[in-house]
Design a protein around this motif. Structure first.
Motif, PDB file in Angstrom:
ATOM      1  N   THR A 587       0.841  -1.205   0.000  1.00  0.00           N
ATOM      2  CA  THR A 587       0.000   0.000   0.000  1.00  0.00           C
ATOM      3  C   THR A 587       0.872   1.250   0.000  1.00  0.00           C
ATOM      4  O   THR A 587       0.630   2.202  -0.755  1.00  0.00           O
ATOM      5  N   ALA A 610     -10.086   5.417   3.526  1.00  0.00           N
ATOM      6  CA  ALA A 610      -9.589   4.074   3.789  1.00  0.00           C
ATOM      7  C   ALA A 610      -9.806   3.673   5.248  1.00  0.00           C
ATOM      8  O   ALA A 610     -10.213   2.540   5.541  1.00  0.00           O
ATOM      9  N   THR A 614     -12.034   0.477   6.592  1.00  0.00           N
ATOM     10  CA  THR A 614     -11.248  -0.637   7.134  1.00  0.00           C
ATOM     11  C   THR A 614     -12.002  -1.346   8.253  1.00  0.00           C
ATOM     12  O   THR A 614     -12.569  -0.698   9.145  1.00  0.00           O
ATOM     13  N   ARG A 615     -12.005  -2.666   8.154  1.00  0.00           N
ATOM     14  CA  ARG A 615     -12.572  -3.499   9.224  1.00  0.00           C
ATOM     15  C   ARG A 615     -11.441  -4.349   9.775  1.00  0.00           C
ATOM     16  O   ARG A 615     -10.960  -5.267   9.120  1.00  0.00           O
ATOM     17  N   VAL A 618      -5.682  -3.667  10.100  1.00  0.00           N
ATOM     18  CA  VAL A 618      -4.792  -3.429   8.959  1.00  0.00           C
ATOM     19  C   VAL A 618      -5.496  -2.490   7.993  1.00  0.00           C
ATOM     20  O   VAL A 618      -6.639  -2.723   7.590  1.00  0.00           O
ATOM     21  N   ASP A 620      -7.081  -0.927   5.057  1.00  0.00           N
ATOM     22  CA  ASP A 620      -7.597  -1.542   3.839  1.00  0.00           C
ATOM     23  C   ASP A 620      -7.834  -0.445   2.809  1.00  0.00           C
ATOM     24  O   ASP A 620      -8.856   0.245   2.836  1.00  0.00           O
ATOM     25  N   GLN A 622      -8.523   0.373  -0.933  1.00  0.00           N
ATOM     26  CA  GLN A 622      -8.988  -0.244  -2.168  1.00  0.00           C
ATOM     27  C   GLN A 622      -8.539   0.595  -3.358  1.00  0.00           C
ATOM     28  O   GLN A 622      -8.788   1.797  -3.407  1.00  0.00           O
ATOM     29  N   ALA A 668      -6.789  -9.253   3.063  1.00  0.00           N
ATOM     30  CA  ALA A 668      -7.214  -7.996   2.418  1.00  0.00           C
ATOM     31  C   ALA A 668      -6.005  -7.224   1.900  1.00  0.00           C
ATOM     32  O   ALA A 668      -4.859  -7.597   2.127  1.00  0.00           O
ATOM     33  N   GLY A 669      -6.296  -6.136   1.213  1.00  0.00           N
ATOM     34  CA  GLY A 669      -5.251  -5.245   0.737  1.00  0.00           C
ATOM     35  C   GLY A 669      -4.808  -5.574  -0.672  1.00  0.00           C
ATOM     36  O   GLY A 669      -5.161  -6.618  -1.233  1.00  0.00           O
ATOM     37  N   GLY A 672      -3.138  -8.819  -0.830  1.00  0.00           N
ATOM     38  CA  GLY A 672      -3.806  -9.861  -0.083  1.00  0.00           C
ATOM     39  C   GLY A 672      -4.328 -10.969  -0.975  1.00  0.00           C
ATOM     40  O   GLY A 672      -4.397 -10.875  -2.206  1.00  0.00           O
ATOM     41  N   LYS A 680     -13.942 -10.697  -3.575  1.00  0.00           N
ATOM     42  CA  LYS A 680     -14.095  -9.707  -2.529  1.00  0.00           C
ATOM     43  C   LYS A 680     -13.568 -10.282  -1.223  1.00  0.00           C
ATOM     44  O   LYS A 680     -13.597 -11.499  -1.010  1.00  0.00           O
ATOM     45  N   ARG A 681     -13.122  -9.407  -0.367  1.00  0.00           N
ATOM     46  CA  ARG A 681     -12.586  -9.877   0.914  1.00  0.00           C
ATOM     47  C   ARG A 681     -13.628 -10.659   1.689  1.00  0.00           C
ATOM     48  O   ARG A 681     -13.349 -11.736   2.253  1.00  0.00           O
TER      49      ARG A 681
END
Length: 696
Positions: A587, A610, A614-615, A618, A620, A622, A668-669, A672, A680-681
């Motif tokens: 990133t 972002a 982010t969940r 880290v 995230d 996109q 994710a990321g 990822g 999708k994550r």
């Protein structure tokens, strides 16, 4: 010969004679006027002046056979002549020529006087005492009578007044000349101080010293010899600049051993040294290789001055010239004062070098510690960047903050001009006062004058009460004029006046209001081009542009982006009460490659989105939200996965496990597993749960 009395002069008018004598501004012109008077009335053929100086010296003023002025002085032959007795007894002396030469034979040796048969010396007496004497000489053999002596004494009363007036005039001119020299020396010292005191890099400092000294003194070779910091070494660093042609500089750096050198002698004694160095003799002790190469066969004059600050000997300033004419006593005095200021500048540069070295050792990339350090440094808490360009900006901020001069901050939108302005205010002497901001671009042109200067009640429709303007609010503090290029042309003269005089009137008022305000202005426009286009006043531009600071755009300092991302992530997540403690390296790499037309402000907006999306812990980020197309070759993993066939059953499970191993369990990321699998994550996490895959 016709006998002369004052009646002769009265024929042409005593007043006219007085005016003629008092009109003279030099001793030579006074002597010429006196000669014309006595020749006109047949009183004498030649006249000279003998005036007393300091330390028993006598000044002689006469004319030669070609009627050209003669000026001579001594304290021996002339001073021991007839004039010697005037110091004791101010009485007129009359001599026959032969008797005078027998009594004072040294006068003939001086060859100052024309041939004469008779001589008369009349004292010149003024309010302050005996000034000297006036010598009258005849060539026709007629002796001076008592009546002649009386007439000449009366004439010399007027001449004494004229002499004293000329001496006062000459003294005044001398004092004015001394004052001019002192003023010029002071300006020179100010110019040199300004040139070197803000230089904190030793290379820049020594180069600027050489450039400035060469400009003012036309010296061929300038060297700064600096002791090692530990003071125990016998070695020293030499920064040398030679000017072979008028403005062509050759620079070199070297190390020398101090033992037995003139530099060491000056450092130990603390006294300046002036010495001539003959060709090819002893140069190995006093010069470097470049100096020998450039001027091998010429006598060189060296001036070596100690560089000291307080009780520390830092080194020497060494000046070399192939002609000694610049090392006059007056110039040496100024050079010693210059060396004192250079000593201060060198000490500053050495201190800065030491601080810089310590700071480099303390730098690290830990996000938490960076925030802690910033929290203890509110002046630069929101200014992040370790690039050379940002370091230069922060150095300029530190330099200008302590002064009160106007600052013009230049940079694109979103580069952080207001942060720099606040740092300058917070680091300056006005930090305890308020900093008032005005965005000139957001202010309607019709209201800007009232906003800046305030207005009186009834000044215009809607002015129902008196109102203070931004200048009054900022009194004793700082006024930050953001987007100053948007100030209307018709309002600029009033702004210029307050910058020059620190006073103004409110709109609709006539009372002069005095304020003490420091101005910091900022703009993303090219003010110099606006001046050329007659859209901005040149005098206002120069007044604002005393100390310009240019903030580089983010795309020109990509090395700052990782630190900025970490800083913004921590700041925004804390504000949103989120915990994000990791940012994928990919990133940071991708963000560092973006062009960022909106600069730091755009980057902050991207990070804020972002953080919001982010969940987990880290960040995230996109890719689609960046709106910058990336060449597919820049993300090889995406290119590989774009052509991957759809998976099912056990093959899909094995593929997910394999990709998770390749990504070290990161789901994710940009790097990822979800991106590599084209999922999708949330979809990937659902399938992993269903298939019993833990991700470890």
């Amino acid at each position: 010969m016709q006998t002369a009395t004052l009646s002769n002069t009265k024929q042409e008018g005593l007043l006219t004679l007085t005016r003629t004598l008092l009109r003279q501004q030099t001793m030579s012109s006074l002597l010429q006027a006196l000669t014309q008077v006595v020749q006109r009335v047949n009183m004498a053929e030649a006249v000279t002046l003998l005036l007393f100086g300091n330390n028993a010296r006598v000044h002689f003023y006469g004319t030669d056979a070609m009627h050209q002025p003669i000026v001579y002085e001594d304290e021996t032959l002339l001073a021991s002549g007839p004039v010697h007795s005037l110091r004791k007894t101010a009485s007129t002396q009359v001599w026959r020529g032969e008797a005078l030469h027998r009594h004072y034979p040294q006068l003939a040796a001086l060859d100052l006087y024309p041939p004469f048969t008779d001589y008369c010396l009349v004292p010149l007496t003024g309010p302050s005492g005996v000034l000297g004497g006036c010598e009258f000489m005849r060539q026709n053999g007629q002796a001076f009578t008592a009546e002649d002596k009386k007439a000449l004494n009366e004439l010399c009363l007027l001449a004494a007044v004229a002499v004293e007036q000329i001496q006062l005039h000459e003294n005044a001119q001398l004092q004015q000349s001394l004052l001019r020299h002192e003023r010029d020396d002071f300006r020179l010292l100010v110019d040199i101080t300004n040139a070197v005191i803000s230089r904190l890099d030793l290379d820049e400092l020594t180069g600027e010293i050489a450039k400035t000294i060469h400009h003012f003194f036309h010296i061929n070779a300038i060297s700064i010899v600096l002791c090692d910091v530990d003071k125990t070494s016998e070695q020293a660093n030499v920064y040398t600049t030679h000017y072979i042609e008028a403005h062509v500089a050759e620079r070199e750096q070297s190390r020398i051993t101090l033992v037995g050198t003139l530099e060491e002698q000056v450092m130990k004694s603390g006294e300046s040294l002036l010495v001539n160095v003959p060709p090819a003799k002893g140069q190995e002790k006093v010069q470097n290789a470049l100096f020998q190469q450039l001027w091998p066969n010429q006598v060189k004059t060296l001036c070596i001055l100690p560089l000291r600050f307080k009780d520390k000997t830092l080194g020497v300033l060494k000046l070399g010239k192939t002609q000694p004419d610049n090392f006059t006593p007056a110039n040496l005095r100024v050079l010693q004062q210059i060396a004192e200021r250079i000593g201060i500048a060198v000490d500053n540069a050495l201190a800065y070098q030491e601080i810089k070295s310590l700071k480099e050792k303390l730098q690290h990339e830990n996000l938490y510690l960076t925030e802690q350090i910033n929290s203890h440094n509110p002046d630069f808490s929101d200014i992040v960047g370790r690039s050379a360009s940002m370091s230069k900006v922060l150095k300029q901020v530190e330099i200008v903050a302590k002064s009160d001069c106007s600052v013009l901050i230049l940079g694109e939108t979103g580069t952080g001009k207001e942060l720099i302005a606040r740092a300058i205010h917070n680091l300056g002497d006005r930090r305890d006062k308020r900093m008032v901001k005005m965005n000139c671009a957001a202010m309607p042109a019709g209201l800007m004058e009232s906003e800046l200067f305030g207005h009186e009640k009834g000044a215009f429709t809607g002015a129902t009460a008196q109102r203070m303007g931004r200048f009054e609010l900022a009194d004793q503090g700082t006024l930050f004029l953001d987007e100053v290029g948007e100030i209307p042309l018709e309002l600029q003269p009033k702004l210029l006046r307050i910058l020059q005089e620190q006073e103004f009137e409110r709109v609709g008022g006539s009372k002069q209001i005095s304020v003490n305000v420091r101005i910091i202005a900022a703009t993303n426009r090219d003010l110099s081009q606006m001046v050329a286009d007659k859209a901005f006043r040149s005098d206002l531009y120069y007044r604002l542009n005393v100390f310009p600071i240019v903030i580089p755009p983010l795309r020109e300092r990509p090395e700052d982006i990782p630190q900025l991302v970490k800083f913004l992530t921590y700041k925004i997540s804390r504000r949103m009460k989120r915990t994000i403690d990791s940012i994928p390296a990919e990133t940071l790499r991708l963000l560092s490659r973006m062009p960022w037309p909106g600069n730091v402000r755009e980057l902050e907006n991207v990070i804020e989105r972002a953080v919001l999306l982010t969940r987990g812990s880290v960040l995230d980020l996109q890719l689609p939200e960046l709106n910058y197309p990336l060449p597919i070759a820049d993300v090889p993993s995406l290119a590989a996965e774009a052509s991957a066939p759809p998976l099912s059953g056990e093959d899909e499970r094995e593929r997910i496990i394999q990709v998770l191993k390749e990504t070290n369990g990161v789901v994710a990321g940009p790097r990822g597993a979800a991106v590599r699998l084209g999922l999708k994550r949330t979809t990937l996490l659902s399938r992993m749960k269903k298939m019993g895959i833990t991700g470890k």
